[in-house]
Design an enzyme around this catalytic site. Structure first.
Site, PDB file in Angstrom:
ATOM      1  N   CYS A   1      78.087  23.115  40.105  1.00 36.45           N
ATOM      2  CA  CYS A   1      78.577  22.050  40.982  1.00 36.45           C
ATOM      3  C   CYS A   1      79.286  20.946  40.202  1.00 36.45           C
ATOM      4  O   CYS A   1      79.700  19.947  40.786  1.00 36.45           O
ATOM      5  CB  CYS A   1      77.427  21.452  41.797  1.00 36.45           C
ATOM      6  SG  CYS A   1      76.288  20.487  40.824  1.00 36.45           S
TER       7      CYS A   1
ATOM      8  N   CYS B   1      73.885  20.688  44.875  1.00 33.27           N
ATOM      9  CA  CYS B   1      74.200  21.794  43.968  1.00 33.27           C
ATOM     10  C   CYS B   1      73.827  23.097  44.675  1.00 33.27           C
ATOM     11  O   CYS B   1      72.658  23.318  45.008  1.00 33.27           O
ATOM     12  CB  CYS B   1      73.405  21.659  42.674  1.00 33.27           C
ATOM     13  SG  CYS B   1      73.628  23.066  41.583  1.00 33.27           S
TER      14      CYS B   1
ATOM     15  N   CYS C   1      70.738  19.779  35.961  1.00 35.95           N
ATOM     16  CA  CYS C   1      71.824  19.364  36.835  1.00 35.95           C
ATOM     17  C   CYS C   1      71.321  18.215  37.698  1.00 35.95           C
ATOM     18  O   CYS C   1      70.216  18.268  38.230  1.00 35.95           O
ATOM     19  CB  CYS C   1      72.221  20.551  37.715  1.00 35.95           C
ATOM     20  SG  CYS C   1      73.163  20.071  39.163  1.00 35.95           S
TER      21      CYS C   1
ATOM     22  N   ASP D   1      47.579  51.111  30.407  1.00 37.03           N
ATOM     23  CA  ASP D   1      48.819  50.657  31.038  1.00 37.03           C
ATOM     24  C   ASP D   1      49.156  51.560  32.223  1.00 37.03           C
ATOM     25  O   ASP D   1      49.981  52.460  32.129  1.00 37.03           O
ATOM     26  CB  ASP D   1      49.943  50.677  29.987  1.00 37.03           C
ATOM     27  CG  ASP D   1      51.118  49.823  30.415  1.00 37.03           C
ATOM     28  OD1 ASP D   1      51.017  49.167  31.471  1.00 37.03           O
ATOM     29  OD2 ASP D   1      52.124  49.810  29.697  1.00 37.03           O
TER      30      ASP D   1
ATOM     31  N   LYS E   1      46.420  41.340  23.851  1.00 35.28           N
ATOM     32  CA  LYS E   1      47.596  42.212  23.935  1.00 35.28           C
ATOM     33  C   LYS E   1      48.083  42.646  22.552  1.00 35.28           C
ATOM     34  O   LYS E   1      47.950  41.917  21.588  1.00 35.28           O
ATOM     35  CB  LYS E   1      48.750  41.489  24.663  1.00 35.28           C
ATOM     36  CG  LYS E   1      48.403  40.997  26.056  1.00 35.28           C
ATOM     37  CD  LYS E   1      48.117  42.114  27.040  1.00 35.28           C
ATOM     38  CE  LYS E   1      49.362  42.684  27.671  1.00 35.28           C
ATOM     39  NZ  LYS E   1      49.987  41.864  28.662  1.00 35.28           N
TER      40      LYS E   1
ATOM     41  N   ASP F   1      73.534  51.095  58.708  1.00 34.33           N
ATOM     42  CA  ASP F   1      73.833  52.523  58.592  1.00 34.33           C
ATOM     43  C   ASP F   1      72.655  53.366  59.068  1.00 34.33           C
ATOM     44  O   ASP F   1      72.816  54.384  59.738  1.00 34.33           O
ATOM     45  CB  ASP F   1      74.171  52.883  57.143  1.00 34.33           C
ATOM     46  CG  ASP F   1      75.549  52.364  56.744  1.00 34.33           C
ATOM     47  OD1 ASP F   1      75.850  52.362  55.550  1.00 34.33           O
ATOM     48  OD2 ASP F   1      76.296  51.947  57.655  1.00 34.33           O
TER      49      ASP F   1
ATOM     50  N   CYS G   1      77.075  20.788  35.097  1.00 32.58           N
ATOM     51  CA  CYS G   1      76.481  21.941  35.764  1.00 32.58           C
ATOM     52  C   CYS G   1      77.581  22.970  36.054  1.00 32.58           C
ATOM     53  O   CYS G   1      78.583  22.633  36.683  1.00 32.58           O
ATOM     54  CB  CYS G   1      75.819  21.501  37.064  1.00 32.58           C
ATOM     55  SG  CYS G   1      75.324  22.885  38.097  1.00 32.58           S
TER      56      CYS G   1
ATOM     57  N   GLU H   1      37.307  47.375  24.989  1.00 30.04           N
ATOM     58  CA  GLU H   1      37.789  48.695  25.425  1.00 30.04           C
ATOM     59  C   GLU H   1      39.306  48.634  25.580  1.00 30.04           C
ATOM     60  O   GLU H   1      39.871  47.543  25.760  1.00 30.04           O
ATOM     61  CB  GLU H   1      37.151  49.043  26.771  1.00 30.04           C
ATOM     62  CG  GLU H   1      37.654  48.154  27.880  1.00 30.04           C
ATOM     63  CD  GLU H   1      36.746  48.108  29.109  1.00 30.04           C
ATOM     64  OE1 GLU H   1      37.241  48.282  30.210  1.00 30.04           O
ATOM     65  OE2 GLU H   1      35.548  47.889  28.936  1.00 30.04           O
TER      66      GLU H   1
ATOM     67  N   LYS I   1      43.013  48.535  27.010  1.00 27.51           N
ATOM     68  CA  LYS I   1      43.631  48.113  28.264  1.00 27.51           C
ATOM     69  C   LYS I   1      44.643  49.190  28.622  1.00 27.51           C
ATOM     70  O   LYS I   1      45.652  49.357  27.938  1.00 27.51           O
ATOM     71  CB  LYS I   1      44.314  46.757  28.096  1.00 27.51           C
ATOM     72  CG  LYS I   1      44.923  46.238  29.384  1.00 27.51           C
ATOM     73  CD  LYS I   1      45.356  44.792  29.214  1.00 27.51           C
ATOM     74  CE  LYS I   1      45.792  44.162  30.521  1.00 27.51           C
ATOM     75  NZ  LYS I   1      46.901  44.816  31.169  1.00 27.51           N
TER      76      LYS I   1
ATOM     77  N   TYR J   1      36.522  51.327  35.052  1.00 25.83           N
ATOM     78  CA  TYR J   1      36.093  50.258  34.153  1.00 25.83           C
ATOM     79  C   TYR J   1      35.511  49.044  34.870  1.00 25.83           C
ATOM     80  O   TYR J   1      35.128  48.074  34.230  1.00 25.83           O
ATOM     81  CB  TYR J   1      37.241  49.811  33.242  1.00 25.83           C
ATOM     82  CG  TYR J   1      38.520  49.418  33.971  1.00 25.83           C
ATOM     83  CD1 TYR J   1      39.703  50.076  33.710  1.00 25.83           C
ATOM     84  CD2 TYR J   1      38.528  48.402  34.927  1.00 25.83           C
ATOM     85  CE1 TYR J   1      40.870  49.736  34.370  1.00 25.83           C
ATOM     86  CE2 TYR J   1      39.670  48.057  35.586  1.00 25.83           C
ATOM     87  CZ  TYR J   1      40.845  48.717  35.305  1.00 25.83           C
ATOM     88  OH  TYR J   1      41.991  48.377  35.969  1.00 25.83           O
TER      89      TYR J   1
ATOM     90  N   ASP K   1      70.489  48.685  56.632  1.00 27.25           N
ATOM     91  CA  ASP K   1      69.807  48.806  57.929  1.00 27.25           C
ATOM     92  C   ASP K   1      70.781  49.266  58.998  1.00 27.25           C
ATOM     93  O   ASP K   1      70.439  50.058  59.881  1.00 27.25           O
ATOM     94  CB  ASP K   1      69.222  47.466  58.348  1.00 27.25           C
ATOM     95  CG  ASP K   1      67.938  47.170  57.605  1.00 27.25           C
ATOM     96  OD1 ASP K   1      67.362  46.099  57.834  1.00 27.25           O
ATOM     97  OD2 ASP K   1      67.523  48.025  56.802  1.00 27.25           O
TER      98      ASP K   1
ATOM     99  N   ASP L   1      70.412  52.480  61.263  1.00 23.61           N
ATOM    100  CA  ASP L   1      70.379  52.415  62.737  1.00 23.61           C
ATOM    101  C   ASP L   1      71.422  53.324  63.361  1.00 23.61           C
ATOM    102  O   ASP L   1      71.169  53.977  64.374  1.00 23.61           O
ATOM    103  CB  ASP L   1      70.639  50.977  63.195  1.00 23.61           C
ATOM    104  CG  ASP L   1      69.412  50.115  62.994  1.00 23.61           C
ATOM    105  OD1 ASP L   1      69.531  48.891  63.117  1.00 23.61           O
ATOM    106  OD2 ASP L   1      68.335  50.679  62.702  1.00 23.61           O
TER     107      ASP L   1
ATOM    108  N   GLU M   1      41.769  52.420  36.445  1.00 24.13           N
ATOM    109  CA  GLU M   1      43.210  52.519  36.267  1.00 24.13           C
ATOM    110  C   GLU M   1      43.693  53.951  36.461  1.00 24.13           C
ATOM    111  O   GLU M   1      43.138  54.881  35.882  1.00 24.13           O
ATOM    112  CB  GLU M   1      43.551  52.052  34.843  1.00 24.13           C
ATOM    113  CG  GLU M   1      44.966  51.594  34.665  1.00 24.13           C
ATOM    114  CD  GLU M   1      45.150  50.120  35.033  1.00 24.13           C
ATOM    115  OE1 GLU M   1      44.199  49.515  35.578  1.00 24.13           O
ATOM    116  OE2 GLU M   1      46.250  49.589  34.788  1.00 24.13           O
TER     117      GLU M   1
HETATM  118  S1  IVH Z   1      39.049  44.704  33.866  1.00 21.69           S
HETATM  119  C1  IVH Z   1      37.960  41.467  36.741  1.00 21.69           C
HETATM  120  N1  IVH Z   1      39.528  46.589  32.143  1.00 21.69           N
HETATM  121  O1  IVH Z   1      44.746  45.151  33.547  1.00 21.69           O
HETATM  122  C2  IVH Z   1      38.726  42.182  35.716  1.00 21.69           C
HETATM  123  N2  IVH Z   1      41.343  45.851  33.490  1.00 21.69           N
HETATM  124  O2  IVH Z   1      45.926  42.500  33.424  1.00 21.69           O
HETATM  125  C3  IVH Z   1      39.231  43.464  36.177  1.00 21.69           C
HETATM  126  N3  IVH Z   1      43.413  47.062  33.112  1.00 21.69           N
HETATM  127  O3  IVH Z   1      44.566  44.469  36.952  1.00 21.69           O
HETATM  128  C4  IVH Z   1      40.038  44.145  35.192  1.00 21.69           C
HETATM  129  N4  IVH Z   1      42.659  48.416  31.568  1.00 21.69           N
HETATM  130  O4  IVH Z   1      44.844  46.905  36.234  1.00 21.69           O
HETATM  131  C5  IVH Z   1      40.052  45.801  33.083  1.00 21.69           C
HETATM  132  N5  IVH Z   1      39.798  48.294  30.618  1.00 21.69           N
HETATM  133  C6  IVH Z   1      40.307  47.509  31.544  1.00 21.69           C
HETATM  134  C7  IVH Z   1      41.651  47.611  31.936  1.00 21.69           C
HETATM  135  C8  IVH Z   1      42.134  46.750  32.922  1.00 21.69           C
HETATM  136  C9  IVH Z   1      43.713  48.080  32.289  1.00 21.69           C
HETATM  137  C10 IVH Z   1      44.394  46.425  34.016  1.00 21.69           C
HETATM  138  C11 IVH Z   1      43.935  46.211  35.423  1.00 21.69           C
HETATM  139  C12 IVH Z   1      44.092  44.743  35.677  1.00 21.69           C
HETATM  140  C13 IVH Z   1      45.066  44.361  34.633  1.00 21.69           C
HETATM  141  C14 IVH Z   1      44.937  42.894  34.290  1.00 21.69           C
END
Ligand code: IVH
Length: 706
Positions: free
Chosen positions: A432, A453, A447, A130, A324, A45, A429, A126, A128, A236, A43, A47, A184
């Site tokens: 401490c 500590c 500890c 990423d 997952k 630098d 510890c 469905e 998930k 979704y 900050d 400023d 997403e």
């Molecule tokens: S449903 C109320 N569907 O996962 C539920 N989420 O770990 C709303 N995500 O924040 C989420 N694919 O960003 C849903 N097919 C899917 C998804 C999905 C990815 C993400 C989403 C959420 C996160 C939760």
């Protein structure tokens, strides 16, 4: 910083060049700070550069540039994106890891809703994705706002950026007046590789994985940059709607597709856990060839009325879960074991690893959990890893799943050096030198130094200022450490006397490395702002062992305000009697948490520290949510007998949502007894006390429409 000519000695040509240089430096600094979340200047630098720019402009007003940094004071650079409060919170998902967890998920839902095993119950499954979630708001079919998830309550306004994503319709024909579509934002593998190549060629920053690339590209202050990045979007879910999109999740997703959104083609309807897991396996097999990153499969109850009845618990819906994929693994050498001391005194061993890439991220530290884990057994003394211990110098397997802290999962004994020695866990510890003891039944050694500590004191302070707690802007972990070392802040209350102890405060702080006029006065403002704070946040911020975020909310909701909570904690100090019973009756509070809580309030030193803090604050009572117009707000309700239209859990959750307090026993404080068939002594006691008694239909009629 390079040697600079004094402003007074500058000639016109030099001044012009210097203004160009400063404009470029300050622009890059803003970019690094706000767009990349990766500040490259202190900050002070920052400023200093800004002051120099202004001084030159004052001397040579004609040379002021059209993109002068002095015109960008505060606003854009200080704030980045504007904030958006989500009308409906953006939730996250709880996780399943094993097939059995999916079976349990189904069982839990059936139990909650009272649906027997042999009745049908459909789910969608469905991928998930990423990436990062985004909420899109359409008014009369026109995209008017796009917001990131943020903390789930408040996100960032990225509307201009979202408009550049080709998958996101700008307008929707035949849309309801108001429509919030959620999904997403992600980047495909090929686009990610190409982007990194372009970045490398241009000498720019490369991204560790497609998710980071997508996040970094969406959160650009300049939408032109976002536009140049190949982002995609899958819809979704939804937020605010005037009326349900359909009767089922699947039909609602089809409707979103009809509106013009991309929806995931691997979305399937399943009749139960067996089909769900089969679909999961099918998706897992295709994972490598999909062309974009997914980290699991999401299951959702298909019937939207049931979704509504199930509602959510804290920040996750009861009607959905993320299954997952197994974590990714790699082997590397364990170079050392460090012991960190946490805010509750826990000694945590940390593996220092020879850096290794796991799932696209370079890992050089991993958790080793506790001393038993290192020794090759669990907390009950049962062997893990076939009893293999972990030693410095070993080849170890590193495991990482999504955002989870990497851990050392296994060890290769065939590669162990002959002269290796078992790791000896310290009993003092390392911070401490106080004795570190392990109480029976506790997996960790702690500890005993308490607040003497330094590690515990600092960690407590870091927790105090963290997100979810006081969240003081400008006072993060790094600053807390600096202030603690300087003895400016040794306990939370000190934060609120900082300014007073230093007069205006700014002068002293300004002389410190990393602090400038702007950041110092901003800090004092930010502290002032947090004097007024809701009860649940204060409770969470105290960092009492076992008392996390959700528990703090529930406890705060139960007691309502600080004086009530405080008095109840004193009364419950003996861990028996009505105040104690009342505490462990709070949903989600068990005896262990309750014990930890009352101890914190009873211990002289901690108590005094809490009192000093509270004297500085204006603690806001916590009101029960959404209870306006509720006929049962503030009423104490007892359910007894058999309920036929809903389970006990659902009845309780619903009553609490309407602001009622649900108790397990009838007393003079009870307002309503809801008695189903088979009600016994409670109904009699209620009748004796003259308490209003309703049957299930009477209760449902009472709360109908609330
Ligand atoms: S449903 C109320 N569907 O996962 C539920 N989420 O770990 C709303 N995500 O924040 C989420 N694919 O960003 C849903 N097919 C899917 C998804 C999905 C990815 C993400 C989403 C959420 C996160 C939760």
């Amino acid at each position: 910083m390079t040697a600079e000519i004094a402003v007074d000695a500058l000639r016109v040509k030099e001044a012009e060049a210097e203004l160009a240089r400063l404009a470029q430096l300050l622009k890059a600094a803003n970019q690094a700070y706000h767009a990349e979340d990766n500040p490259d200047l202190s900050d002070a630098d920052y400023d200093q550069l800004k002051r120099r720019n202004n001084a030159i402009e004052t001397r040579f007003p004609d040379l002021k540039r059209s993109d002068s940094p002095s015109d960008q004071v505060g606003a854009a650079p200080a704030d980045g994106f504007s904030k958006v409060k989500h009308a409906v919170a953006m939730l996250s998902l709880s996780n399943a890891f094993e097939d059995d967890d999916v079976v349990e998920f189904d069982a839990r839902i059936r139990k909650y809703l009272g649906i027997p095993q042999d009745s049908p119950l459909a789910y969608t499954a469905e991928p998930k994705i990423d990436g990062l979630s985004l909420s899109l708001r359409y008014e009369n079919g026109v995209l008017v706002q796009a917001a990131t998830r943020g903390d789930g309550e408040v996100g960032e306004n990225v509307t201009s950026n979202a408009r550049t994503i080709s998958d996101i319709p700008q307008t929707i024909a035949k849309a309801p007046d108001l429509l919030e579509v959620r999904g997403e934002v992600y980047m495909g593998h090929a686009d990610f590789e190409a982007l990194n190549e372009r970045q490398t060629a241009a000498g720019g920053k490369t991204f560790a994985n497609p998710r980071n690339a997508a996040a970094g590209s969406l959160r650009q202050l300049d939408p032109a940059i976002t536009k140049s990045r190949p982002l995609l979007f899958f819809a979704y879910a939804w937020g605010v709607l005037p009326a349900p999109l359909a009767k089922t999740q699947k039909a609602a997703i089809d409707q979103l597709q009809a509106f013009g959104f991309s929806t995931n083609p691997l979305t399937a309807l399943c009749d139960g856990p067996r089909q769900m897991v089969a679909h999961y396996r099918m998706i897992e097999e295709q994972r490598a060839t999909l062309g974009y990153d997914i980290d699991g499969v999401v299951y959702k109850v298909d019937d939207l009325v049931l979704q509504d009845r199930l509602g959510f618990r804290f920040t996750t819906p009861r009607w959905a879960i993320a299954h997952k994929f197994p974590a990714e693994l790699a082997w590397t050498r364990l170079e050392g074991i460090d012991i960190q001391v946490g805010r509750t005194g826990a000694l945590s061993p940390v593996a220092r690893l020879h850096p290794v890439t796991v799932g696209g991220v370079v890992v050089s530290n991993a958790t080793l959990h506790n001393e038993d884990y290192i020794a090759g057994r669990d907390s009950k003394g049962v062997e893990i890893r076939e009893g293999k211990d972990i030693r410095v110098g070993d080849w170890v397997q590193v495991y990482r799943a999504g955002d989870v802290i990497p851990k050392v999962a296994d060890v290769d004994l065939s590669k162990r050096a002959e002269d290796s020695v078992p790791f000896r866990f310290p009993d003092l510890c390392p911070q401490c030198n106080s004795e570190a003891v392990r109480e029976s039944g506790d997996a960790v050694r702690r500890c005993t130094g308490g607040l003497i500590c330094p590690a515990q004191a600092v960690e407590k302070l870091k927790h105090f200022v963290s997100r979810g707690a006081f969240d003081i802007e400008g006072l993060g972990a790094k600053q807390v450490e600096q202030f603690y070392t300087d003895k400016w802040i040794t306990e939370p209350a000190d934060i609120f006397t900082l300014k007073a102890r230093f007069g205006s405060g700014v002068q002293q702080l300004k002389n410190r490395e990393g602090w400038g006029d702007k950041s110092a006065s901003n800090l004092f403002d930010a502290i002032e702002e947090k004097r007024k704070i809701p009860l649940d946040r204060v409770l969470f911020a105290l960092g009492i062992r076992h008392v996390g975020d959700s528990a703090s909310s529930l406890i705060a909701l139960h007691y309502g305000d600080w004086p009530t909570l405080n008095a109840a904690m004193q009364e419950a100090a003996g861990q028996e009697g009505p105040a104690w019973d009342d505490l462990i009756d709070v949903d989600g509070v068990g005896a262990v948490m309750a014990g930890s809580l009352v101890n914190a309030f009873a211990q002289a030193r901690e108590r005094a520290s809490i009192d000093r803090l509270v004297a500085k604050l204006d603690i806001q009572p916590v009101a029960r949510p959404d209870t306006q117009g509720s006929p049962v707000a503030g009423k104490t309700v007892v359910f007894t007998g058999t309920l036929e239209k809903m389970t006990r859990a659902e009845a309780k959750a619903r009553a609490e949502r309407l602001g009622a307090k649900v108790s397990g026993s009838v007393s003079a404080k009870t307002d309503i007894l809801v008695a189903g068939p088979g009600a016994g002594s409670k109904a009699k006691k209620a009748a004796d006390l003259g308490i209003k008694t309703l049957d299930e239909d009477g209760w449902l009629a009472l709360i109908a429409g609330a």
